[in-house]
Write a protein that holds these residues in place. Structure first.
Motif, short mmCIF file in Angstrom:
data_model
loop_
_atom_site.label_atom_id
_atom_site.label_comp_id
_atom_site.label_asym_id
_atom_site.label_seq_id
_atom_site.Cartn_x
_atom_site.Cartn_y
_atom_site.Cartn_z
N LEU A 1 0.84 -1.20 0.00
CA LEU A 1 0.00 0.00 0.00
C LEU A 1 0.87 1.26 0.00
O LEU A 1 0.58 2.22 -0.71
N VAL B 1 2.35 1.87 -3.49
CA VAL B 1 1.47 2.43 -4.54
C VAL B 1 0.87 3.77 -4.11
O VAL B 1 0.24 4.45 -4.91
N ALA B 2 1.08 4.14 -2.84
CA ALA B 2 0.47 5.37 -2.32
C ALA B 2 0.72 6.61 -3.19
O ALA B 2 -0.19 7.41 -3.40
N ILE C 1 0.82 7.12 -6.30
CA ILE C 1 -0.06 7.31 -7.46
C ILE C 1 -1.54 7.34 -7.06
O ILE C 1 -2.41 7.51 -7.89
N LEU C 2 -1.78 7.14 -5.78
CA LEU C 2 -3.18 7.16 -5.33
C LEU C 2 -3.60 8.55 -4.82
O LEU C 2 -4.76 8.78 -4.55
N ARG C 3 -2.61 9.43 -4.68
CA ARG C 3 -2.93 10.77 -4.18
C ARG C 3 -3.75 11.55 -5.21
O ARG C 3 -3.52 11.41 -6.41
N PRO C 4 -4.66 12.42 -4.73
CA PRO C 4 -5.42 13.23 -5.69
C PRO C 4 -4.49 14.31 -6.31
O PRO C 4 -3.53 14.73 -5.65
N PRO D 1 4.70 4.44 -8.97
CA PRO D 1 4.71 3.83 -7.63
C PRO D 1 6.13 3.40 -7.26
O PRO D 1 6.96 3.16 -8.14
#
Lengths: 110, 147
Positions: free
Chosen positions: B74, B77-78, B80-83, B91
């Motif tokens: 997690l 990959v965090a 690329i998960l940010r807005p 990632p």
């Protein structure tokens, strides 16, 4: 390893031991451990005979009584048999570790 | 009458058979056979119980480790998960090998890392030396002075 008593009688080796099954059989036949104090004359030979059930189930009662009558140091024998009889149940109880917090120390006066 | 009640409750509480049957399902559930429980060495239960504890500890350790890998994934990959993430954000790579669990594995990993660092430093130095275009060696003495 379970506690055992070994001896030889008339060329035959005997191993006395209690298993859960032998205690179950004894209790089914009416053996009550707490009767040792009130009825020692019947309970002690029954305790001795019960110790034969694990390894010598087919030995006749007369022979067991004969062996019992010839056993020396009976007081120690009974003490050991009682210890052995309690072993299958004590093994089911978890002993607390030697340094566990809250352990209660005790001593007996006898 | 009171005495009878006392007597019956005492004899019932001293029935070993009842206690044996109460514990029997637990020992069956941790792998003991009927014969082992009733007819074998009565101390076997102690070792089965110890084995059960060790198995539980190992299972707990495995679940904890699994949680750690999930957490690591997690975290990787965090980015690329940010807005409103910048384009081109990638990632972090997932670890290319499992986490070391024992001291030996930690030591071995450290040694491997040291070896890699040395190789990297050597390659950098060689590249730097090549860029310098040093004069060809012509009888350089041990103290570094030209003869």
């Amino acid at each position: 390893m379970a506690k055992q008593i070994r001896f030889e009688y008339k060329g035959q080796e005997y191993i006395l031991e209690f298993t859960r099954k032998s205690i179950e059989m004894m209790e089914r036949q009416g053996f009550v451990a707490s009767d040792i104090v009130e009825k020692p004359m019947t309970t002690l030979p029954a305790l001795f005979a019960g110790a034969f059930l694990a390894h010598h189930r087919n030995v006749k009662k007369e022979l067991i009584d004969e062996i019992f009558s010839k056993m020396t140091n009976k007081e120690e024998l009974i003490r050991k048999l009682a210890e052995m009889y309690n072993e299958p149940i004590m093994a089911l109880m978890d002993e607390p570790g030697p340094n566990d917090e809250g352990n209660v120390k005790w001593e007996a006066s006898f | 009458m009171g005495g009878e009640l006392l007597r019956s409750s005492v004899s019932e509480s001293l029935s070993y058979t009842k206690i044996f049957y109460e514990h029997f399902p637990f020992y069956l559930s941790i792998g003991m056979t009927y014969d082992q429980y009733w007819n074998d060495d009565c101390m076997l239960v102690k070792y089965y119980r110890e084995g059960y504890k060790l198995r539980n500890e190992r299972k707990n350790q495995e679940l904890w480790l699994q949680g750690l890998y999930i957490y690591e994934a997690l975290c990787d990959v965090a980015p690329i998960l940010r807005p409103f993430v910048k384009s081109g954000t990638r990632p972090h790579p997932y670890p290319n090998k499992p986490f070391p669990l024992t001291r030996e594995e930690v030591k071995r990993d450290e040694k491997e890392q040291e070896k890699l660092n040395r190789q990297k430093a050597k390659a950098l130095f060689e590249a730097w030396a090549a860029r310098l275009k040093l004069p060809e060696e012509k009888g350089v003495s041990a103290n570094g002075n030209n003869n």
